[in-house]
Enzyme design. Structure first.
Site, PDB file in Angstrom:
ATOM      1  N   GLU A  89       0.822  -1.207   0.000  1.00 34.31           N
ATOM      2  CA  GLU A  89       0.000   0.000   0.000  1.00 34.31           C
ATOM      3  C   GLU A  89       0.861   1.264   0.000  1.00 34.31           C
ATOM      4  O   GLU A  89       0.570   2.232  -0.714  1.00 34.31           O
ATOM      5  CB  GLU A  89      -0.921   0.010   1.230  1.00 34.31           C
ATOM      6  CG  GLU A  89      -1.885  -1.164   1.285  1.00 34.31           C
ATOM      7  CD  GLU A  89      -1.350  -2.335   2.099  1.00 34.31           C
ATOM      8  OE1 GLU A  89      -2.138  -2.969   2.805  1.00 34.31           O
ATOM      9  OE2 GLU A  89      -0.127  -2.625   2.023  1.00 34.31           O
ATOM     10  N   ALA A 128      17.960 -43.167  -5.943  1.00 35.66           N
ATOM     11  CA  ALA A 128      19.426 -43.243  -5.986  1.00 35.66           C
ATOM     12  C   ALA A 128      19.832 -44.696  -6.175  1.00 35.66           C
ATOM     13  O   ALA A 128      19.053 -45.612  -5.900  1.00 35.66           O
ATOM     14  CB  ALA A 128      20.033 -42.693  -4.693  1.00 35.66           C
ATOM     15  N   TRP A 139      23.071 -37.102 -11.808  1.00 37.24           N
ATOM     16  CA  TRP A 139      21.806 -36.399 -11.593  1.00 37.24           C
ATOM     17  C   TRP A 139      20.691 -37.263 -12.141  1.00 37.24           C
ATOM     18  O   TRP A 139      20.804 -37.808 -13.248  1.00 37.24           O
ATOM     19  CB  TRP A 139      21.798 -35.041 -12.299  1.00 37.24           C
ATOM     20  CG  TRP A 139      22.828 -34.080 -11.802  1.00 37.24           C
ATOM     21  CD1 TRP A 139      24.014 -33.786 -12.370  1.00 37.24           C
ATOM     22  CD2 TRP A 139      22.732 -33.277 -10.619  1.00 37.24           C
ATOM     23  NE1 TRP A 139      24.672 -32.847 -11.636  1.00 37.24           N
ATOM     24  CE2 TRP A 139      23.904 -32.525 -10.545  1.00 37.24           C
ATOM     25  CE3 TRP A 139      21.770 -33.148  -9.629  1.00 37.24           C
ATOM     26  CZ2 TRP A 139      24.137 -31.629  -9.515  1.00 37.24           C
ATOM     27  CZ3 TRP A 139      22.001 -32.264  -8.609  1.00 37.24           C
ATOM     28  CH2 TRP A 139      23.175 -31.517  -8.557  1.00 37.24           C
ATOM     29  N   ASP A 170      26.164 -36.920  -0.201  1.00 30.15           N
ATOM     30  CA  ASP A 170      26.232 -35.959  -1.311  1.00 30.15           C
ATOM     31  C   ASP A 170      27.101 -34.738  -1.026  1.00 30.15           C
ATOM     32  O   ASP A 170      27.437 -34.000  -1.945  1.00 30.15           O
ATOM     33  CB  ASP A 170      24.819 -35.472  -1.664  1.00 30.15           C
ATOM     34  CG  ASP A 170      23.915 -36.586  -2.144  1.00 30.15           C
ATOM     35  OD1 ASP A 170      24.435 -37.539  -2.753  1.00 30.15           O
ATOM     36  OD2 ASP A 170      22.699 -36.513  -1.898  1.00 30.15           O
ATOM     37  N   GLY A 179      16.736 -37.945   2.397  1.00 29.89           N
ATOM     38  CA  GLY A 179      16.628 -39.308   1.917  1.00 29.89           C
ATOM     39  C   GLY A 179      15.304 -39.944   2.299  1.00 29.89           C
ATOM     40  O   GLY A 179      14.443 -39.331   2.939  1.00 29.89           O
ATOM     41  N   LEU A 224      14.219 -39.943   6.344  1.00 29.33           N
ATOM     42  CA  LEU A 224      13.740 -38.703   6.951  1.00 29.33           C
ATOM     43  C   LEU A 224      12.486 -38.202   6.247  1.00 29.33           C
ATOM     44  O   LEU A 224      11.523 -37.776   6.899  1.00 29.33           O
ATOM     45  CB  LEU A 224      14.837 -37.639   6.910  1.00 29.33           C
ATOM     46  CG  LEU A 224      14.504 -36.285   7.550  1.00 29.33           C
ATOM     47  CD1 LEU A 224      14.017 -36.459   8.979  1.00 29.33           C
ATOM     48  CD2 LEU A 224      15.711 -35.353   7.500  1.00 29.33           C
TER      49      LEU A 224
END
Length: 382
Positions: A57, A167, A175, A205, A301, A304
């Site tokens: 505003e 993976a 990738w 990683d 992963g 988790l």
């Protein structure tokens, strides 16, 4: 319901588009846009860009100048009524002589929550609320949830092959997806207040979990990357190396572990545990209250990520599916111990789009947790 005109809808839709320009920079504030219209002509446009700077505003009023007197303001969120880092926007609209204010939705912040509208009405300004409210709410799902429940909006991001693998059995995963999908992940990170991962992902990683300017594909990428999301590493046993790449990046890293420990280049948070596992609900409440996190992204992963899902703490699942097959020995998408069909988790697809050769699939949970898993998982050992 107020009798809104076609013109009202058009101007509010433009205000929502304006608000989106602050998508990656307003944290922890909401994304808000404002249009000022007088005699059928737009006299001012503004959006909130960064916390501590002018609200939508205020920026629109600056553009309009004296032309704001007698104008209608279209705002995607109820104008604030309290003094924070900036004066109340409701007060600014009153002082400018605005005669009508249309708000897409009420502000869920208890410090506002209808007070802004009341202040405007007491000044004789006509007010209405609810125009394009759903579209406006989608801009600020995390802010709304934090204000209403004390918890952030939680997304789990996963990348998988066509056969549902994330993976190789060794942990090698770079990738799975192509460059278009990876750029989209960067934008997902950029809109998040915090990125949560586990020590296993860091060890395998050596992730940085940063927002990287070259991959964002946005005009203001250099400015966006100045404010990196909080990086949160869950590490029950304190295994993280001081040499980890995540600790060498700009921005903050929060190391969540047990006991009294020190870690160079990290803020240390003593974990609240349940049966020897980090209490994930406690973690999210801490991020919402102490860190003012609106949107939290889980990049982790299968263990988790599965624990967050099993605990019923996930609002949205974003899955990037690559046009590849990794085979039956590769790692699964989520670690969720299920043996019967009545334990299944039901999902609703809210979006599907192609990114190069990959797909991005977005889901919400039809039921938070189903079957015998209901409220079963409260924590995780990582």
């Amino acid at each position: 319901m107020p009798d809104w005109s076609i013109e009202d809808t058009v101007y509010m839709a433009e205000a929502i588009q304006l608000a989106k320009q602050g998508l990656y920079t307003t944290n922890p504030n909401p994304r808000v846009g404002c249009i000022l219209v007088k005699a059928g002509e737009v006299v001012g446009r503004g959006f909130h860009y960064r916390a501590g700077e002018g609200h939508a505003e205020v920026n629109a009023l600056k553009k309009a100048g004296k032309a704001a007197c007698g104008a209608t303001a279209y705002v995607t969120l109820e104008p604030c009524s309290h003094y924070g880092r900036t004066p109340p926007c409701a007060e600014g609209l009153i002082n400018a002589g605005v005669t009508r204010v249309v708000s897409a939705m009420r502000d869920p912040n208890p410090e506002v929550a209808g007070r802004g509208i009341k202040m405007l009405q007491q000044a004789g300004i006509a007010c209405s609320v609810g125009l394009l409210s759903q579209q406006a709410a989608e801009l600020n799902l995390g802010f709304i949830k934090r204000m209403e429940t004390g918890m952030p909006w939680v997304r789990v991001k996963l990348a998988m092959s066509l056969d549902g693998r994330t993976a190789m059995s060794s942990g090698e995963s770079q990738w799975i997806t192509g460059s278009s999908a990876r750029g989209d992940v960067q934008r997902l990170r950029a809109r998040s207040s915090a990125i949560v991962t586990g020590i296993g992902s860091i060890q395998i990683d050596d992730s940085s979990l940063t927002v990287r300017e070259p991959e964002l594909g946005l005009e203001n990428a250099a400015d966006i990357t100045k404010q990196q999301p909080l990086r949160v590493v869950l590490d029950t046993s304190g295994k993280m190396s001081p040499e980890a790449k995540i600790l060498q990046q700009p921005g903050r890293t929060l190391w969540v572990t047990q006991g009294e420990r020190d870690m160079p280049n990290a803020d240390v948070l003593a974990a609240q545990t349940r049966d020897g596992k980090i209490d994930l609900g406690w973690l999210l409440r801490h991020l919402a209250s102490s860190e003012q996190c609106n949107e939290v992204l889980i990049e982790a992963g299968a263990q988790l990520a599965g624990a967050f899902v099993e605990a019923g703490l996930v609002d949205e699942l974003v899955v990037y599916m690559a046009s590849k097959i990794l085979g039956s020995s590769a790692r699964p998408l989520l670690q969720l111990p299920m043996e019967k069909m009545d334990q299944q988790l039901r999902l609703s697809m809210t979006d599907c789009r192609q990114l190069g050769d990959d797909l991005r699939l977005t889901y919400s949970f039809s039921e938070k947790v189903c079957g015998s898993h209901k409220s079963a998982a409260k924590g995780v050992s990582v």
